[in-house]
Design an enzyme around this catalytic site. Structure first.
Site, PDB file in Angstrom:
ATOM      1  N   LYS A  53      32.853  39.286 -22.437  1.00  0.00           N
ATOM      2  CA  LYS A  53      31.576  40.063 -22.114  1.00  0.00           C
ATOM      3  C   LYS A  53      30.477  38.937 -21.779  1.00  0.00           C
ATOM      4  O   LYS A  53      29.813  39.186 -20.805  1.00  0.00           O
ATOM      5  CB  LYS A  53      31.313  40.764 -23.380  1.00  0.00           C
ATOM      6  N   GLN A  97      29.573  44.203 -31.898  1.00  0.00           N
ATOM      7  CA  GLN A  97      31.137  44.194 -31.463  1.00  0.00           C
ATOM      8  C   GLN A  97      31.672  44.923 -32.918  1.00  0.00           C
ATOM      9  O   GLN A  97      31.531  44.553 -33.884  1.00  0.00           O
ATOM     10  CB  GLN A  97      31.720  43.055 -31.660  1.00  0.00           C
ATOM     11  N   ASP A 120      26.471  50.161 -25.261  1.00  0.00           N
ATOM     12  CA  ASP A 120      27.601  50.752 -25.714  1.00  0.00           C
ATOM     13  C   ASP A 120      27.762  52.221 -25.582  1.00  0.00           C
ATOM     14  O   ASP A 120      28.829  52.962 -25.673  1.00  0.00           O
ATOM     15  CB  ASP A 120      28.040  50.293 -27.116  1.00  0.00           C
TER      16      ASP A 120
HETATM   17  N1  GUN Z   1      35.537  47.254 -30.250  1.00  0.00           N
HETATM   18  C1  GUN Z   1      36.689  47.865 -29.557  1.00  0.00           C
HETATM   19  N2  GUN Z   1      35.874  48.339 -28.481  1.00  0.00           N
HETATM   20  C2  GUN Z   1      34.761  48.195 -28.645  1.00  0.00           C
HETATM   21  C3  GUN Z   1      33.654  48.560 -27.852  1.00  0.00           C
HETATM   22  O1  GUN Z   1      33.806  49.301 -26.525  1.00  0.00           O
HETATM   23  N3  GUN Z   1      32.377  48.095 -27.872  1.00  0.00           N
HETATM   24  C4  GUN Z   1      32.043  47.674 -29.208  1.00  0.00           C
HETATM   25  N4  GUN Z   1      31.046  47.027 -29.479  1.00  0.00           N
HETATM   26  N5  GUN Z   1      33.086  47.179 -29.966  1.00  0.00           N
HETATM   27  C5  GUN Z   1      34.353  47.502 -29.724  1.00  0.00           C
END
Ligand code: GUN
Length: 318
Positions: A53, A97, A120
């Site tokens: 990311k 995350q 998100d």
């Molecule tokens: N953990 C697994 N997938 C995701 C996601 O799309 N966003 C976040 N923040 N954590 C995750």
């Protein structure tokens, strides 16, 4: 006939070109979009995701910051981290995350994120906006699935769509997006009766229940569009033989490596569906792409709007 492959990496590249232009324009107007990633502890998979990311931010010219509280962090300390980011005007997007350690109240943390920075799309305010069809930030994976359908000209309006899986992150928002796009949506789950028969009516299938090769080719209506959200690592030989019975090259690769990545849809679907997202390389690349898109959107809405300038001048006058 084999299905048309819906290539997620290709769409990511298209969207990145568009985003780069937008970031350049915003930055030259004094608004450089910025993402803050909160990575708690040292889960290797989470570390890898967050690294990708941050790399995407760098590729697009977005500012990024990485915060790494220890695995022992408690809810209150993590709330303080979020509050700081909420107040920081250079931060347009906040990404926490998941999963968080068990001692942390995940729902409380996600609800503490300023909804205008919730890139998100997990905050209840953004989920509520999605339910009622108001503009807001939408969860990245389902938003990415919609981009795949739209950018490949898959007929959506009036289509019968079946979503397998009802998670807050994928299944539910996906069903809402499809409904707002005028499909007739059926949401299926572990208690759905006669699942193969329900799936057989679908022009669009979105599989997101996290079970390797669960959706059999015989359930799929010939010509249907299949969006496979699953990413499952198969390690048992019996499972691999069932999945790759018609794909000797994939079986060979599995035997050499000892594992393989497969979606929730059986690979044999390739010979029945009209269009299909591969695993890997289909939905996967779209999740980070939509996170970048949401961050740019958040910056535009939060900082480049007339309301922003008004707020700034009022604050400045104090
Ligand atoms: N953990 C697994 N997938 C995701 C996601 O799309 N966003 C976040 N923040 N954590 C995750």
């Amino acid at each position: 006939m084999t299905a048309r492959i819906l290539d997620g990496a290709k769409i990511r590249d298209q969207i990145f070109v568009e985003l780069k232009d937008e970031v350049r324009l915003l930055t030259s107007a004094g608004v450089r979009p910025g993402l803050a990633a909160v990575l708690v502890g040292d889960n290797p998979a989470s570390q890898l995701y967050v690294k990708s990311k941050i790399a995407a931010c760098e590729q697009l010219g977005l500012a990024s910051a990485l915060l790494t509280p220890p695995a022992t962090v408690n809810t209150l300390d993590l709330l303080a981290v979020i509050e700081d980011l909420n107040r920081d005007n250079e931060v347009d997007g906040i990404l926490v995350q998941l999963p968080l350690p068990t001692q942390v109240d995940t729902k409380r943390i996600l609800e503490a994120v300023d909804p205008s920075k919730d890139v998100d799309g997990f905050h209840p305010v953004n989920l509520g906006r999605l339910v009622s069809g108001r503009p807001g930030l939408v969860a990245c994976t389902p938003a990415g699935c919609m981009e795949i359908l739209r950018r490949n000209d898959i007929p959506i309006e009036g289509a019968n769509a079946v979503v397998l899986g009802r998670s807050d992150i994928v299944g539910k928002p996906m069903a809402l997006l499809l409904m707002h796009a005028n499909t007739t949506v059926t949401i299926c789950h572990s208690k759905t009766r006669d699942l193969p028969e329900v799936v057989r009516h679908a022009d669009i299938i979105v599989a997101a229940m996290g079970k390797a090769g669960f959706v059999e080719a015989s359930w799929i209506k010939p010509g249907a569009a299949v969006i496979d959200v699953g990413t499952n690592r198969v390690t048992d030989a019996k499972g691999a033989e069932r999945l790759f019975r018609n794909f000797p090259e994939r079986l060979e690769k599995f035997r050499a490596k000892g594992n393989a990545l497969v979606g929730d849809v059986h690979p044999d679907a390739l010979n029945v569906a009209g269009a299909l997202t591969p695993v890997p390389g289909g939905v996967g690349p779209m999740t980070i792409t939509m996170l970048m898109s949401n961050t740019v959107k958040a910056a535009r809405l939060r900082r480049a709007s007339p309301r922003f300038s008004a707020t700034q001048s009022i604050a400045g006058a104090r």
